[in-house]
Design an enzyme around this catalytic site. Sequence first.
Site, PDB file in Angstrom:
ATOM      1  N   TYR A   1       0.820  -1.208   0.000  1.00 22.81           N
ATOM      2  CA  TYR A   1       0.000   0.000   0.000  1.00 22.81           C
ATOM      3  C   TYR A   1       0.864   1.272   0.000  1.00 22.81           C
ATOM      4  O   TYR A   1       1.543   1.573   0.980  1.00 22.81           O
ATOM      5  CB  TYR A   1      -0.955  -0.016   1.210  1.00 22.81           C
ATOM      6  CG  TYR A   1      -1.952   1.113   1.150  1.00 22.81           C
ATOM      7  CD1 TYR A   1      -2.960   1.115   0.199  1.00 22.81           C
ATOM      8  CD2 TYR A   1      -1.855   2.195   2.006  1.00 22.81           C
ATOM      9  CE1 TYR A   1      -3.850   2.166   0.107  1.00 22.81           C
ATOM     10  CE2 TYR A   1      -2.747   3.253   1.934  1.00 22.81           C
ATOM     11  CZ  TYR A   1      -3.735   3.222   0.973  1.00 22.81           C
ATOM     12  OH  TYR A   1      -4.597   4.271   0.871  1.00 22.81           O
ATOM     13  N   ARG A   2       0.911   1.963  -1.145  1.00 20.03           N
ATOM     14  CA  ARG A   2       1.671   3.214  -1.365  1.00 20.03           C
ATOM     15  C   ARG A   2       3.165   3.065  -1.112  1.00 20.03           C
ATOM     16  O   ARG A   2       3.845   4.041  -0.782  1.00 20.03           O
ATOM     17  CB  ARG A   2       1.114   4.376  -0.516  1.00 20.03           C
ATOM     18  CG  ARG A   2      -0.347   4.665  -0.719  1.00 20.03           C
ATOM     19  CD  ARG A   2      -0.676   5.144  -2.129  1.00 20.03           C
ATOM     20  NE  ARG A   2      -2.111   5.150  -2.311  1.00 20.03           N
ATOM     21  CZ  ARG A   2      -2.785   4.146  -2.889  1.00 20.03           C
ATOM     22  NH1 ARG A   2      -2.150   3.097  -3.388  1.00 20.03           N
ATOM     23  NH2 ARG A   2      -4.081   4.212  -3.009  1.00 20.03           N
ATOM     24  N   ARG A   3       3.664   1.852  -1.274  1.00 13.43           N
ATOM     25  CA  ARG A   3       5.094   1.611  -1.097  1.00 13.43           C
ATOM     26  C   ARG A   3       5.566   0.609  -2.146  1.00 13.43           C
ATOM     27  O   ARG A   3       4.784  -0.182  -2.679  1.00 13.43           O
ATOM     28  CB  ARG A   3       5.394   1.021   0.294  1.00 13.43           C
ATOM     29  CG  ARG A   3       5.103   1.938   1.480  1.00 13.43           C
ATOM     30  CD  ARG A   3       6.252   2.913   1.753  1.00 13.43           C
ATOM     31  NE  ARG A   3       5.980   3.783   2.902  1.00 13.43           N
ATOM     32  CZ  ARG A   3       5.516   5.028   2.802  1.00 13.43           C
ATOM     33  NH1 ARG A   3       5.247   5.561   1.640  1.00 13.43           N
ATOM     34  NH2 ARG A   3       5.331   5.764   3.889  1.00 13.43           N
TER      35      ARG A   3
END
Length: 292
Positions: free
Chosen positions: A169-171
Amino acid sequence: MKLLADFAHLIRENEPLAPYTWLQIGGLARYFAEPTTVAELQQLVRAAHKENLPLRVLGGGSNLLVQESQSDALVLHLAAADLTAIKIDGHKVTVGGGAKLSHVISRVVGQGLAGLEHLVGIPGTMGGAVVGNAGVVNGDIGSHVVRVTTLDKAGQMVARHAPALQFSYRRSDLEDVIVVEVELELEGGDVTELTRRMQNSWIVKRAGQPPTNQRAAIAFVDPSGISAAELIDQAGLKGAAEGEVSLSSQYPGYIVVSGNATSTQVLALLDRVRKAVALRTGIQLQSHLRIW
Ligand SMILES: Cc1cc2nc3c(=O)[nH]c(=O)nc-3n(C[C@H](O)[C@H](O)[C@H](O)COP(=O)(O)OP(=O)(O)OC[C@H]3O[C@@H](n4cnc5c(N)ncnc54)[C@H](O)[C@@H]3O)c2cc1C
């Protein structure tokens, strides 16, 4: 410095970075270059490595807070045609790391390729999107990536393939390399239907974020099961401000800046929110913005 002598035609000194970012905040880059080809990018990276010069890569600046203090890094901006090319071959799409995500989306939708249309409205470049695994509630970019070609800090080119690439998630696990090229595998679809879906997604996106003429950025990554905006709202921090930086009262997940806002004000506000939310809920909010 040899780097400066060898790349005098490319390197600019003391380049203001604020104009390259959505928040329009920040100081000077000691060294700044816009390489014109992939080979030139590689030569620059190798030369910087030899001189122990730190490197930073600037995408569209939509997830970046640049502090006013000057850093000695060489900032690379991938804006040239060779680094922003978009090539489509059947369901395979090969994109330069500096290409604008919006250009990629409109090209693939126009070619009847499905999968990216719901990402419409996310600002920035393909490189920035892949590094931060940009996405919306119903999907992210990482799930379509089959290969990423990167340059490491020593200037070595490496092609990495899914499923060895890690997106969460967003990484991603691409934080410490330069994303030079990304290959995506998309599904076939109907142009009219995809265009309709893209337009609907655009309407939803526009309605959930500050207008594009505002200097705005997403403050925090949503923790599991709840949005950062809800936590901010529950902590009574909607509209909270530090100097000329505030949390949007309409879209509390976003910070909005005006006038001569500073990075110190942004950081103070983020810190205040983090502490208040942690005190109230025990949840430690993680920064969405990358801080230079
Ligand atoms: C109004 C608004 C709406 C947004 N909506 C969304 C959303 O819906 N979903 C979402 O996920 N995000 C959203 N964002 C955040 C932002 O748009 C994304 O994080 C975007 O992917 C950042 O890309 P960029 O090119 O602007 O990266 P930048 O801000 O330039 O850089 C961010 C980081 O990526 C690194 N980077 C950039 N390019 C490369 C490269 N080629 N190689 C290696 N590293 C690189 C930089 O070094 C930096 O660490 C929004 C932002 C704004 C302002």
